[in-house]
Design an enzyme around this catalytic site. Structure first.
Site, mmCIF file in Angstrom:
data_model
loop_
_atom_site.group_PDB
_atom_site.id
_atom_site.type_symbol
_atom_site.label_atom_id
_atom_site.label_comp_id
_atom_site.label_asym_id
_atom_site.label_seq_id
_atom_site.Cartn_x
_atom_site.Cartn_y
_atom_site.Cartn_z
ATOM 1 N N ASP A 92 3.610 -4.129 -4.832
ATOM 2 C CA ASP A 92 4.665 -4.779 -5.611
ATOM 3 C C ASP A 92 5.781 -5.197 -4.660
ATOM 4 O O ASP A 92 5.945 -4.623 -3.575
ATOM 5 C CB ASP A 92 5.192 -3.861 -6.708
ATOM 6 C CG ASP A 92 5.992 -2.686 -6.169
ATOM 7 O OD1 ASP A 92 5.447 -1.947 -5.327
ATOM 8 O OD2 ASP A 92 7.156 -2.500 -6.581
ATOM 9 N N GLU A 156 6.649 0.546 -6.525
ATOM 10 C CA GLU A 156 7.588 1.250 -5.633
ATOM 11 C C GLU A 156 8.982 0.642 -5.676
ATOM 12 O O GLU A 156 9.984 1.354 -5.691
ATOM 13 C CB GLU A 156 7.037 1.234 -4.197
ATOM 14 C CG GLU A 156 7.794 2.141 -3.225
ATOM 15 C CD GLU A 156 9.019 1.497 -2.593
ATOM 16 O OE1 GLU A 156 9.872 2.234 -2.068
ATOM 17 O OE2 GLU A 156 9.136 0.252 -2.622
#
Length: 451
Positions: A92, A156
């Site tokens: 991500d 994250e």
């Protein structure tokens, strides 16, 4: 670059690495599904799962984590009786911010002036490519000498803790003798560095209400309590005159013992404008690695364009607080919330809610894994000795893994050196760093297997 056979193999694989990183960067995998389609993150996760399967990984799975995102897991068996190493990265990314501020499209990997530009190129899709390069180089030179687990996290950057909660619920899944977190970076390009500490973080949303509705500033201004002004007062109380973070009950005088960070170098790295002062006191390393730091990362208020002459009834802000090792993030959250409530003026109604939290981390740099990495770095970066630095950012998973596997050694390396400009416009990765660190990781696995 080293003359070790692994180095030659990695060099030959770099064109493929660029193509793969371009494919990964093209996914708009921002794990904020109010802004970006969930399908983009799912497509990136499937790309990684396919890549692991192609490398012979077993038990490849998309893990549905409690925060509604997916992490990718795979296991590559090594020789019988070998040690197990967990390789971590996240796929991500941060939103691109102002796309108009990018010199080239943020989700299109573009080579310019010897660097590869694109959102996630360094943080941390490049970290996943680094792991793949290291493993491919080993497979071409006698095989991978350890059992390898790979996990690529899907949220994250959001700090929502999905993988941490999943790991706690499935403690056997990520168990390893050593963990290599590929989400840090060298102190500067060309200087091999492991990150030995991480600041933790807490994220809170504060809302101030003063009126039943907005009022005409000419008719009521001067007596009617302005919610935006009250919020600004509360936020201003979080800093001393010199910019030092001042949260009631939280100390801001710790010292960093280790690598020095020259102030002029920091100004260049941070691209501080001429004549603008740095904030805080103590050394730069003290301020960014050893002390708390508050940042107002967003405010809900009327934009300048289209604003009306009104006294505001409500205003909100999102406040981030980085906390150093030795400070409990939960206690820091409590202190921050209490501070904002206590420093909101005029009896305004204030509500503070926690959005995210992660503990700080300190590694044991005396462990065998650190010796193996130092030897590997010395080969990958001839003439350079591995340095130990802190990092102001947070990787909450580190503490979760340290708690779950107290005997595991945790190392942090990666591609986010200062020129990478992670989280900003024009993020980029140095292909030389990618190549050298991939060599270092491969040699580390060889050294560690023999230790």
């Amino acid at each position: 670059m080293s003359s070790h056979p692994v180095a030659g193999t990695v060099a030959s694989l770099m064109p493929r690495a660029k193509e793969e990183l371009a494919e990964l960067v093209a996914f708009k995998s921002v794990a904020d599904f109010g802004q970006f389609p969930r399908s983009e993150s799912e497509a990136a996760a499937n790309w990684i799962a396919d890549a692991l399967r192609a490398e012979g990984f077993q038990d490849v799975a998309l893990l549905d984590t409690p925060d509604g995102t997916q992490s990718v897991y795979g296991y590559l068996p090594g020789p019988e009786g070998a040690k197990t190493v967990l390789l971590y990265a996240h796929y991500d990314v941060q939103p691109p911010l102002d796309e108009a501020g990018w010199d080239t499209p943020p989700f299109e990997l573009t080579e310019r002036d010897g660097r590869w530009y694109g959102r996630g190129a360094a943080d941390c899709k490049g970290g996943l490519i680094m792991h793949l390069l290291a493993l491919r180089a080993l497979k071409a030179n006698g095989g991978v000498p350890v059992h390898v687990k790979v996990v690529a996290e899907g949220s994250e950057e959001q700090g929502t803790g999905g993988l941490e909660r999943y790991a706690e619920e499935h403690p056997e899944l990520l168990a390893a003798d050593t963990v290599v977190i590929g989400d840090a970076g060298n102190f500067r390009a060309g200087l091999p560095t492991v990150t030995s500490t991480l600041r933790g973080m807490t994220l809170v949303r504060v809302r101030v209400d003063t009126l039943a509705g907005n009022l005409h500033s000419g008719q009521f201004g001067g007596a009617a309590p302005d919610a935006l002004a009250a919020l600004i007062r509360a936020l201003d109380s979080l800093r001393a005159e010199d910019g030092t973070t001042t949260v009631d009950g939280l100390t801001s005088d710790a010292r960093w013992e280790g690598l020095r960070y020259d102030e002029e170098q920091f100004r260049r790295d941070a691209k501080v404008l001429d004549g603008v002062e740095l904030i805080g006191s103590g050394t730069v390393a003290d301020r960014i690695w050893a002390r708390p730091a508050v940042t107002v990362i967003g405010i809900d208020c009327p934009p300048v364009v289209g604003a009306t002459p009104s006294v505001q009834a409500s205003a909100r802000a999102l406040v981030s607080l980085r906390v150093p090792p030795g400070v409990d993030a939960a206690e820091a959250t409590r202190l921050l919330m209490a501070h904002l409530e206590a420093h909101t003026p005029w009896g305004a109604r204030v509500g503070v809610e926690q959005i995210g939290q992660g503990q700080a981390f300190r590694a044991d740099t005396s462990s065998p894994a650190y010796k193996a990495m130092a030897e590997a770095m010395a080969v990958a970066y001839p003439g350079q000795e591995m340095q130990y630095a802190g990092q102001g950012g947070s990787i909450p998973l580190c503490n979760t893994l340290a708690a779950l596997y107290p005997r595991a050694e945790i190392l942090l390396i990666g591609l986010s050196e200062p020129e990478a400009r992670i989280h900003a416009v024009n993020e980029s990765v140095s292909p030389e760093e990618l190549e050298r660190l991939s060599v270092a990781e491969a040699l580390f696995l060889l050294n560690y297997a023999a230790s």
